[in-house]
Motif scaffolding. Structure first.
Motif, PDB file in Angstrom:
ATOM      1  N   ARG A 156       0.830  -1.218   0.000  1.00  0.00           N
ATOM      2  CA  ARG A 156       0.000   0.000   0.000  1.00  0.00           C
ATOM      3  C   ARG A 156       0.861   1.264   0.000  1.00  0.00           C
ATOM      4  N   ASN A 157       1.862   1.311   0.873  1.00  0.00           N
ATOM      5  CA  ASN A 157       2.722   2.495   0.958  1.00  0.00           C
ATOM      6  C   ASN A 157       3.540   2.708  -0.311  1.00  0.00           C
ATOM      7  N   LEU A 158       4.072   1.638  -0.860  1.00  0.00           N
ATOM      8  CA  LEU A 158       4.861   1.762  -2.083  1.00  0.00           C
ATOM      9  C   LEU A 158       3.987   2.219  -3.240  1.00  0.00           C
ATOM     10  N   THR A 159       2.775   1.701  -3.340  1.00  0.00           N
ATOM     11  CA  THR A 159       1.871   2.116  -4.413  1.00  0.00           C
ATOM     12  C   THR A 159       1.556   3.608  -4.295  1.00  0.00           C
ATOM     13  N   ARG A 160       1.254   4.074  -3.083  1.00  0.00           N
ATOM     14  CA  ARG A 160       1.009   5.515  -2.885  1.00  0.00           C
ATOM     15  C   ARG A 160       2.224   6.334  -3.305  1.00  0.00           C
ATOM     16  N   GLY A 161       3.398   5.871  -2.917  1.00  0.00           N
ATOM     17  CA  GLY A 161       4.625   6.587  -3.281  1.00  0.00           C
ATOM     18  C   GLY A 161       4.845   6.649  -4.774  1.00  0.00           C
ATOM     19  N   VAL A 162       4.622   5.547  -5.463  1.00  0.00           N
ATOM     20  CA  VAL A 162       4.799   5.508  -6.920  1.00  0.00           C
ATOM     21  C   VAL A 162       3.815   6.460  -7.598  1.00  0.00           C
ATOM     22  N   LEU A 163       2.563   6.472  -7.155  1.00  0.00           N
ATOM     23  CA  LEU A 163       1.577   7.384  -7.742  1.00  0.00           C
ATOM     24  C   LEU A 163       1.955   8.839  -7.496  1.00  0.00           C
ATOM     25  N   GLU A 164       2.505   9.141  -6.329  1.00  0.00           N
ATOM     26  CA  GLU A 164       2.949  10.506  -6.042  1.00  0.00           C
ATOM     27  C   GLU A 164       4.156  10.891  -6.891  1.00  0.00           C
ATOM     28  N   VAL A 165       5.043   9.938  -7.174  1.00  0.00           N
ATOM     29  CA  VAL A 165       6.181  10.208  -8.061  1.00  0.00           C
ATOM     30  C   VAL A 165       5.674  10.547  -9.455  1.00  0.00           C
ATOM     31  N   PHE A 166       4.732   9.774  -9.968  1.00  0.00           N
ATOM     32  CA  PHE A 166       4.195  10.042 -11.301  1.00  0.00           C
ATOM     33  C   PHE A 166       3.463  11.381 -11.355  1.00  0.00           C
ATOM     34  N   GLY A 206       4.363  13.963  -9.673  1.00  0.00           N
ATOM     35  CA  GLY A 206       5.354  15.014  -9.551  1.00  0.00           C
ATOM     36  C   GLY A 206       5.431  15.654  -8.184  1.00  0.00           C
ATOM     37  N   VAL A 207       4.816  15.072  -7.168  1.00  0.00           N
ATOM     38  CA  VAL A 207       4.834  15.663  -5.831  1.00  0.00           C
ATOM     39  C   VAL A 207       5.779  14.925  -4.879  1.00  0.00           C
ATOM     40  N   ARG A 208       6.449  13.898  -5.352  1.00  0.00           N
ATOM     41  CA  ARG A 208       7.425  13.165  -4.544  1.00  0.00           C
ATOM     42  C   ARG A 208       8.633  12.878  -5.423  1.00  0.00           C
ATOM     43  N   GLU A 209       9.823  12.972  -4.811  1.00  0.00           N
ATOM     44  CA  GLU A 209      11.055  12.662  -5.530  1.00  0.00           C
ATOM     45  C   GLU A 209      11.258  11.149  -5.594  1.00  0.00           C
ATOM     46  N   VAL A 210      11.758  10.680  -6.706  1.00  0.00           N
ATOM     47  CA  VAL A 210      12.005   9.247  -6.878  1.00  0.00           C
ATOM     48  C   VAL A 210      13.018   8.754  -5.846  1.00  0.00           C
ATOM     49  N   ASP A 211      13.953   9.603  -5.469  1.00  0.00           N
ATOM     50  CA  ASP A 211      14.988   9.210  -4.511  1.00  0.00           C
ATOM     51  C   ASP A 211      14.404   8.762  -3.178  1.00  0.00           C
ATOM     52  N   GLN A 212      13.217   9.262  -2.836  1.00  0.00           N
ATOM     53  CA  GLN A 212      12.600   8.869  -1.574  1.00  0.00           C
ATOM     54  C   GLN A 212      12.178   7.399  -1.571  1.00  0.00           C
ATOM     55  N   LEU A 213      12.026   6.811  -2.748  1.00  0.00           N
ATOM     56  CA  LEU A 213      11.626   5.408  -2.844  1.00  0.00           C
ATOM     57  C   LEU A 213      12.811   4.479  -3.129  1.00  0.00           C
ATOM     58  N   ALA A 214      13.997   5.035  -3.264  1.00  0.00           N
ATOM     59  CA  ALA A 214      15.167   4.253  -3.680  1.00  0.00           C
ATOM     60  C   ALA A 214      15.450   3.077  -2.749  1.00  0.00           C
ATOM     61  N   ARG A 215      15.282   3.257  -1.461  1.00  0.00           N
ATOM     62  CA  ARG A 215      15.614   2.164  -0.528  1.00  0.00           C
ATOM     63  C   ARG A 215      14.629   1.013  -0.607  1.00  0.00           C
ATOM     64  N   TRP A 216      13.470   1.239  -1.223  1.00  0.00           N
ATOM     65  CA  TRP A 216      12.446   0.199  -1.338  1.00  0.00           C
ATOM     66  C   TRP A 216      12.525  -0.545  -2.667  1.00  0.00           C
ATOM     67  N   LEU A 217      13.405  -0.107  -3.571  1.00  0.00           N
ATOM     68  CA  LEU A 217      13.481  -0.662  -4.921  1.00  0.00           C
ATOM     69  C   LEU A 217      14.860  -1.233  -5.205  1.00  0.00           C
ATOM     70  N   THR A 218      14.900  -2.226  -6.080  1.00  0.00           N
ATOM     71  CA  THR A 218      16.194  -2.686  -6.580  1.00  0.00           C
ATOM     72  C   THR A 218      16.666  -1.679  -7.621  1.00  0.00           C
ATOM     73  N   GLU A 219      17.915  -1.795  -8.020  1.00  0.00           N
ATOM     74  CA  GLU A 219      18.486  -0.832  -8.957  1.00  0.00           C
ATOM     75  C   GLU A 219      17.735  -0.791 -10.285  1.00  0.00           C
ATOM     76  N   ASP A 220      17.380  -1.943 -10.814  1.00  0.00           N
ATOM     77  CA  ASP A 220      16.671  -2.003 -12.097  1.00  0.00           C
ATOM     78  C   ASP A 220      15.287  -1.354 -11.997  1.00  0.00           C
ATOM     79  N   ALA A 221      14.547  -1.675 -10.955  1.00  0.00           N
ATOM     80  CA  ALA A 221      13.223  -1.081 -10.763  1.00  0.00           C
ATOM     81  C   ALA A 221      13.338   0.426 -10.554  1.00  0.00           C
ATOM     82  N   TYR A 222      14.364   0.871  -9.841  1.00  0.00           N
ATOM     83  CA  TYR A 222      14.577   2.297  -9.609  1.00  0.00           C
ATOM     84  C   TYR A 222      14.819   3.029 -10.930  1.00  0.00           C
ATOM     85  N   ARG A 223      15.695   2.468 -11.768  1.00  0.00           N
ATOM     86  CA  ARG A 223      15.990   3.114 -13.060  1.00  0.00           C
ATOM     87  C   ARG A 223      14.742   3.232 -13.922  1.00  0.00           C
TER      88      ARG A 223
END
Length: 145
Positions: free
Chosen positions: A42-52, A54-71
């Motif tokens: 639930r939290n990751l989905t909310r974060g991804v939607l906020e990144v899309f 434009g109200v959240r930086e992608v870097d804030q989700l970096a610790r929850w993602l592998t390198e490939d998913a982050y890129r």
């Protein structure tokens, strides 16, 4: 002039280097040692939607993602930002309702899930694959459908 191996090369032969890289690489974690996946999904989905949006930086989700998913998320977020810029639409916090979370475990320490999200214009699905690494869940794959 003959070259002699460096002190580091003598101390850590190739076989030893392989063992060291395995020791310092991310370690798989069994499901029994991990928390319940649903709050994380639930939290990751909310974060991804906020990144899309434009109200959240992608870097804030970096610790929850592998390198490939982050890129891939960075690429998709950049495309969304360019689309907003071309239309002259400002970034606004998204208003979404998480309708349901469906997940299954195809293997120990792995969860595949779909989160159904209702927005103002349409209902979408976010597909995620989580793997237990170093005692916590990390998303190895995600897709907004």
């Amino acid at each position: 002039m003959a070259t002699t191996p460096s002190r580091a090369a003598r101390a850590y032969p190739a076989a030893g280097a392989l063992e060291l890289s395995e020791f310092f690489a991310p370690q798989r974690t069994p499901s029994t040692d991990l928390p319940a996946p649903e709050p994380f999904l639930r939290n990751l989905t909310r974060g991804v939607l906020e990144v899309f949006a434009g109200v959240r930086e992608v870097d804030q989700l970096a610790r929850w993602l592998t390198e490939d998913a982050y890129r891939k998320l960075v690429t998709r977020a950049n495309l969304a930002a360019r689309a907003r810029s071309a239309r002259g639409v400002p970034a606004r916090r998204p208003v979404h309702a998480l309708l349901s979370v469906h997940h299954s475990s195809p293997a120990d320490g792995v969860v595949e899930a779909v989160v159904i999200v209702q927005g103002p214009a349409r209902t979408r699905a976010v597909a995620l694959r989580l793997e237990g690494m170093d005692g916590r869940w990390r998303a190895t794959s995600l897709a907004l459908l």
